[in-house]
Scaffold this active site. Structure first.
Site, PDB file in Angstrom:
ATOM      1  N   ASP A 169      30.293  33.655  52.082  1.00  0.00           N
ATOM      2  CA  ASP A 169      31.423  32.759  52.278  1.00  0.00           C
ATOM      3  C   ASP A 169      31.607  32.602  53.789  1.00  0.00           C
ATOM      4  O   ASP A 169      31.115  33.423  54.566  1.00  0.00           O
ATOM      5  CB  ASP A 169      32.664  33.365  51.625  1.00  0.00           C
ATOM      6  N   ASP A 361      35.545  37.129  50.523  1.00  0.00           N
ATOM      7  CA  ASP A 361      36.835  37.792  50.700  1.00  0.00           C
ATOM      8  C   ASP A 361      37.980  37.113  49.960  1.00  0.00           C
ATOM      9  O   ASP A 361      39.043  37.698  49.793  1.00  0.00           O
ATOM     10  CB  ASP A 361      37.200  37.849  52.189  1.00  0.00           C
ATOM     11  N   ASP A 365      36.258  33.289  45.795  1.00  0.00           N
ATOM     12  CA  ASP A 365      34.958  33.962  45.735  1.00  0.00           C
ATOM     13  C   ASP A 365      34.855  34.909  44.538  1.00  0.00           C
ATOM     14  O   ASP A 365      33.770  35.447  44.278  1.00  0.00           O
ATOM     15  CB  ASP A 365      34.712  34.774  47.020  1.00  0.00           C
TER      16      ASP A 365
END
Length: 463
Positions: A169, A361, A365
């Site tokens: 990410d 995080d 996600d």
């Protein structure tokens, strides 16, 4: 203001900025006005607003992501240890071998038949085989825990050593959850420091992320040296105030300040200009950029050197994603990715036979972390992401991921050594027991020593 929206809905009064980074990956606060949709769990940063609730409970975007994550968790590829696969047939084979030996020795020497069978059972007691993997995994997880890396699923270490694709990410993972002042453009012949001090002093009256970034980039004594009067913030637009001479100034968007922004401007920016009625007032532009975590580049370089393919999966807009990808040399970068898009991308890699690591995080996600062969969440991230991740890095130090992979590879080597020792020990001692050359007491001593060798070898990982 400053609180999370409790449900999905739309605004019916007021104007504000909403931080949706944990839900969508968007790095900048989004302007939300009357009629605009807001998402449960996003943060209201700008001003008090009134909203109409349209979805609650399982109908909210938040709960849809949670449900997607739960489904992904049930479809995750399973890993089975070699020792687990052979344990059941090994025990069955040992029992048959002992029974056969007892029958043979009853014809050869009935007085020794029982202790030959007992010796076979003792010497083949699968202690070394059973301890080969768990002892190494426990030693490795203990060593990682002392560095602030918490392994929540022991099997993840075995898979971490086998990964060949790593997905990341962007917002809050490769970058920090703040922006930094990158460039200042000011009128020719003017004093840059004066423009920046003036802007920082006015920005100090706002909690907007760009205002806070401008304040952080300016020495506090410089910002405090420029007095403003009657400062007022217009949600979604900017600030305005009077200087010591009664002149009105504005800091904020180009439209709010009254200037025309460059067509090729890719970074977020704010403008400062006096409001004296001129068509093109003198102004300064402050451009901002995302801040990479200090160890981001080092981690990616380490993974590249190990032959691991890297991919960036972000819900942020195209410009922000491409800017970070170029700075890090990432050729494979996906932007505007919803949780469903991220999940589909990862599943496509798994169908091609890849072992995939996912690092994230945010709540958005969660589904892809649940689906990945190995998942890592950072300590500052959403609680739900941490709960579903295999590994949690406290302190959000990305460099620990490279170290964890190194430990995982050493752990895999130790497991192979332990299994080889257990197999070699049985290959030597079983024939001796069958021939009646290994009494039960010696078989018990050999079994204990083999277990000690396995545990001692595993303890090397704890150093």
């Amino acid at each position: 203001m400053g609180q999370a929206f409790p449900a999905d809905g739309c605004l019916i009064e007021g104007r504000t900025q909403a931080d949706e980074s944990l839900l969508t990956g968007e790095s900048r606060p989004l302007v939300r006005g009357v009629g605009d949709a807001v998402i449960a769990g996003s943060l209201n940063l700008g001003a008090p607003v009134l909203m109409r609730v349209t979805q609650v409970g399982h109908g909210t975007r938040h709960q849809q992501i949670v449900a997607l994550m739960q489904r992904a968790l049930t479809e995750r590829p399973s890993t089975v240890r070699w020792a687990d696969r052979v344990a059941a047939p090994f025990v069955g084979g040992v029992l048959l071998l002992a029974a056969a030996a007892f029958g043979v020795w009853m014809h050869v020497d009935p007085s020794r038949a029982v202790w030959v069978a007992v010796s076979i059972l003792i010497v083949t007691c699968p202690c070394a085989l059973s301890l080969a993997a768990p002892s190494a995994l426990i030693a490795a997880t203990g060593a990682l825990a002392r560095r602030g890396v918490l392994v929540q699923r022991l099997d993840a270490l075995e898979t971490l050593a086998q990964i060949d694709v790593a997905c990341f990410d962007k917002t809050g993972t490769l970058t920090e959850d703040r922006l930094a002042l990158a460039q200042v453009v000011w009128p020719d012949g003017d004093d840059l420091q004066a423009w920046q001090r003036r802007a920082a002093a006015l920005a100090a009256h706002s909690r907007h992320p760009l205002s806070q970034a401008l304040v952080r980039a300016t020495p506090s004594e410089d910002a405090a040296s420029w007095p403003w009067h009657g400062a007022r913030e217009q949600a979604g637009q900017g600030l305005e105030a009077l200087d010591a001479d009664g002149r009105r100034w504005r800091l904020g968007s180009a439209a709010w300040v009254g200037v025309v922004p460059p067509t090729d401007l890719a970074r977020p920016a704010v403008w400062l200009a006096p409001q004296d009625g001129t068509a093109a007032p003198p102004h300064a532009r402050f451009e901002f950029d995302e801040v990479l975590r200090p160890d981001t580049a080092g981690l990616l370089q380490s993974l590249r050197e190990q032959g691991i393919r890297l991919r960036l999966l972000s819900g942020d807009r195209a410009g922000a994603v491409q800017a970070v990808a170029q700075r890090l040399g990432l050729a494979d970068a996906r932007h505007d990715a919803t949780p469903q898009d991220k999940l589909a991308s990862l599943r496509a890699l798994q169908r091609q036979g890849h072992r995939v690591l996912m690092v994230g995080d945010g709540l958005n996600d969660g589904p892809v972390l649940a689906q990945a062969d190995v998942s890592v969440a950072l300590g500052h991230g959403a609680a739900l992401a941490q709960q579903r991740a295999d590994i949690v890095v406290l302190g959000s130090r990305l460099g620990e991921i490279a170290h964890a992979r190194g430990v995982a590879r050493r752990c895999a080597a130790v497991v192979r050594q332990n299994l080889a020792w257990a197999a070699g020990y049985n290959a030597v001692c079983v024939p001796l027991a069958l021939l009646g050359w290994l009494p039960p007491w010696a078989a018990g001593l050999g079994m204990a020593l083999s277990s000690l060798v396995v545990v001692g070898n595993a303890l090397r990982l704890a150093r």
